[in-house]
Design an enzyme around this catalytic site. Structure first.
Site, PDB file in Angstrom:
ATOM      1  N   SER A   1      47.603  43.807  47.449  1.00 20.36           N
ATOM      2  CA  SER A   1      46.876  45.058  47.658  1.00 20.36           C
ATOM      3  C   SER A   1      46.971  45.512  49.108  1.00 20.36           C
ATOM      4  O   SER A   1      47.204  44.715  50.020  1.00 20.36           O
ATOM      5  CB  SER A   1      45.399  44.885  47.297  1.00 20.36           C
ATOM      6  OG  SER A   1      45.258  44.433  45.979  1.00 20.36           O
TER       7      SER A   1
HETATM    8  N1  SAH Z   1      44.085  39.989  44.530  1.00 14.73           N
HETATM    9  C1  SAH Z   1      45.517  40.145  44.658  1.00 14.73           C
HETATM   10  C2  SAH Z   1      46.026  41.466  44.109  1.00 14.73           C
HETATM   11  C3  SAH Z   1      46.361  41.274  42.745  1.00 14.73           C
HETATM   12  S1  SAH Z   1      47.334  42.415  41.839  1.00 14.73           S
HETATM   13  C4  SAH Z   1      45.981  39.992  46.083  1.00 14.73           C
HETATM   14  O1  SAH Z   1      45.172  39.792  46.983  1.00 14.73           O
HETATM   15  O2  SAH Z   1      47.180  40.023  46.295  1.00 14.73           O
HETATM   16  C5  SAH Z   1      46.599  42.051  40.273  1.00 14.73           C
HETATM   17  C6  SAH Z   1      46.805  40.646  39.747  1.00 14.73           C
HETATM   18  O3  SAH Z   1      46.008  40.499  38.578  1.00 14.73           O
HETATM   19  C7  SAH Z   1      48.232  40.351  39.307  1.00 14.73           C
HETATM   20  O4  SAH Z   1      48.676  39.169  39.885  1.00 14.73           O
HETATM   21  C8  SAH Z   1      48.119  40.221  37.795  1.00 14.73           C
HETATM   22  O5  SAH Z   1      49.060  39.338  37.229  1.00 14.73           O
HETATM   23  C9  SAH Z   1      46.704  39.729  37.625  1.00 14.73           C
HETATM   24  N2  SAH Z   1      46.111  39.988  36.317  1.00 14.73           N
HETATM   25  C10 SAH Z   1      46.348  41.034  35.490  1.00 14.73           C
HETATM   26  N3  SAH Z   1      45.609  40.934  34.364  1.00 14.73           N
HETATM   27  C11 SAH Z   1      44.860  39.814  34.497  1.00 14.73           C
HETATM   28  C12 SAH Z   1      43.896  39.173  33.665  1.00 14.73           C
HETATM   29  N4  SAH Z   1      43.566  39.650  32.455  1.00 14.73           N
HETATM   30  N5  SAH Z   1      43.329  38.031  34.119  1.00 14.73           N
HETATM   31  C13 SAH Z   1      43.664  37.516  35.338  1.00 14.73           C
HETATM   32  N6  SAH Z   1      44.576  38.079  36.151  1.00 14.73           N
HETATM   33  C14 SAH Z   1      45.158  39.210  35.756  1.00 14.73           C
END
Ligand code: SAH
Length: 220
Positions: free
Chosen positions: A68
Site C-alpha cells: 500500500s
Molecule cells: N497490508 C499489506 C497490503 C496488502 S494488499 C501491506 O502492507 O503490504 C492486500 C492483501 O490482502 C494481499 O496480499 C491479498 O492476497 C490479501 N488478501 C486478499 N483477500 C484476503 C482474504 N480473504 N484474507 C486474507 N488476506 C487476503
C-alpha cells in the site's frame, strides 16, 4: 522482502522527506509518523524499486498484489488508535509493511494472508524476524478471522471489503475498533467501526481509497 538490503543515510533522508510529505497530506499522529520514519520500506520491495521506494505510492509485490501507499498505511493506522501491547488482527499481510508499522507501535500483531504462494514467501523472506517478534503470520481466510486468538482490541482490513465481515466483528473486544476500506459500489470508503461496551456498533465514514479486493470463497 526480496533480500536483505542496506539502510543507508540516503534511504533515511528519503524517509524524512516521505514523512514530511504525508504530514502535509494531513497525518498528525506523531507515533505513526515516527514508525514510518523508522521502517526501511525499500526492504519490502524488489531491489529494482530501490530508487523510488520512498515515493508516496503503491507498488506491485507479485501475485497481482501491492504494497500500500505509505499515506494510506498511515491513514488507516491513525484511525486505528493503536496502543502498546494491544492485540491487533490484520487481514491481508501482503508485503508485511503494514504489520511492521503496527509492530513498531508496540502491538501484538496477528496477520492473515489468503494466498499460499505469497504466504510462503512472507514467512521465508520476512526481513525483520528477530526485530519484530511481536508479529505472528497465518495462512487463511480473512473473512473467518482467527477465532482461536480472540478477542482483539483492534482489527484492520487492508483489502477492499464487500461488506463488514460479521465473524470479524464478533472477534472484536467491546470498546474495540475495526478499520476497513468498505466497498460502496464504485468507491471504497475508509470506514471505522467502534464496538460499544454494550455490543452495539458505531460506524464512521472517511475518505475514498483504492485497494485490491478481498478474495472470497475458495483458496487460491
Ligand atoms: N497490508 C499489506 C497490503 C496488502 S494488499 C501491506 O502492507 O503490504 C492486500 C492483501 O490482502 C494481499 O496480499 C491479498 O492476497 C490479501 N488478501 C486478499 N483477500 C484476503 C482474504 N480473504 N484474507 C486474507 N488476506 C487476503
Amino acid at each position: 522482502m526480496i533480500r536483505k538490503q542496506e539502510d543507508s543515510y540516503r534511504h533515511k533522508g528519503l524517509r524524512v522527506k516521505l514523512v514530511q510529505e504525508i504530514r502535509a497530506k494531513g497525518i498528525q499522529d506523531e507515533k505513526v509518523l515516527s514508525a514510518i520514519e523508522k521502517i526501511p520500506r525499500h526492504f519490502f520491495l524488489d531491489p529494482a524499486f530501490d530508487k523510488i521506494a520512498y515515493e508516496d505510492r503503491a507498488f506491485p509485490i507479485g501475485e497481482e498484489q501491492t504494497i500500500s501507499q505509505p499515506y494510506t498505511v498511515a491513514y488507516q493506522t491513525e484511525l486505528l488508535q493503536v496502543k502498546s501491547r494491544e492485540k491487533v488482527l490484520e487481514i491481508g499481510t501482503g508485503s508485511t509493511y503494514q504489520a511492521c508499522v503496527l509492530a513498531e507501535l508496540g502491538a501484538q500483531v496477528f496477520t492473515i494472508e489468503r494466498q499460499k504462494k505469497l504466504y510462503d514467501k512472507i514467512v521465508s523472506q520476512f526481513p525483520f524476524k528477530s526485530k519484530y517478534t511481536n508479529i505472528k503470520f497465518f495462512y487463511g481466510d480473512g473473512f473467518a478471522g482467527l477465532p482461536a486468538y480472540t478477542p482483539f482490541d483492534k482489527i484492520i482490513i487492508t483489502a477492499a471489503a464487500p461488506f463488514v465481515p460479521e465473524k470479524l466483528l464478533a472477534q472484536l473486544k467491546p470498546g474495540g475498533i475495526m478499520v476497513l476500506p468498505l466497498d460502496d459500489e464504485s468507491n471504497q470508503m475508509m470506514t471505522r467501526i467502534t464496538k460499544n461496551l454494550d455490543g452495539t456498533v458505531h460506524q464512521e465514514t472517511f475518505s475514498a481509497f483504492s485497494f485490491v479486493p478481498m478474495l472470497q470463497g475458495k483458496e487460491k
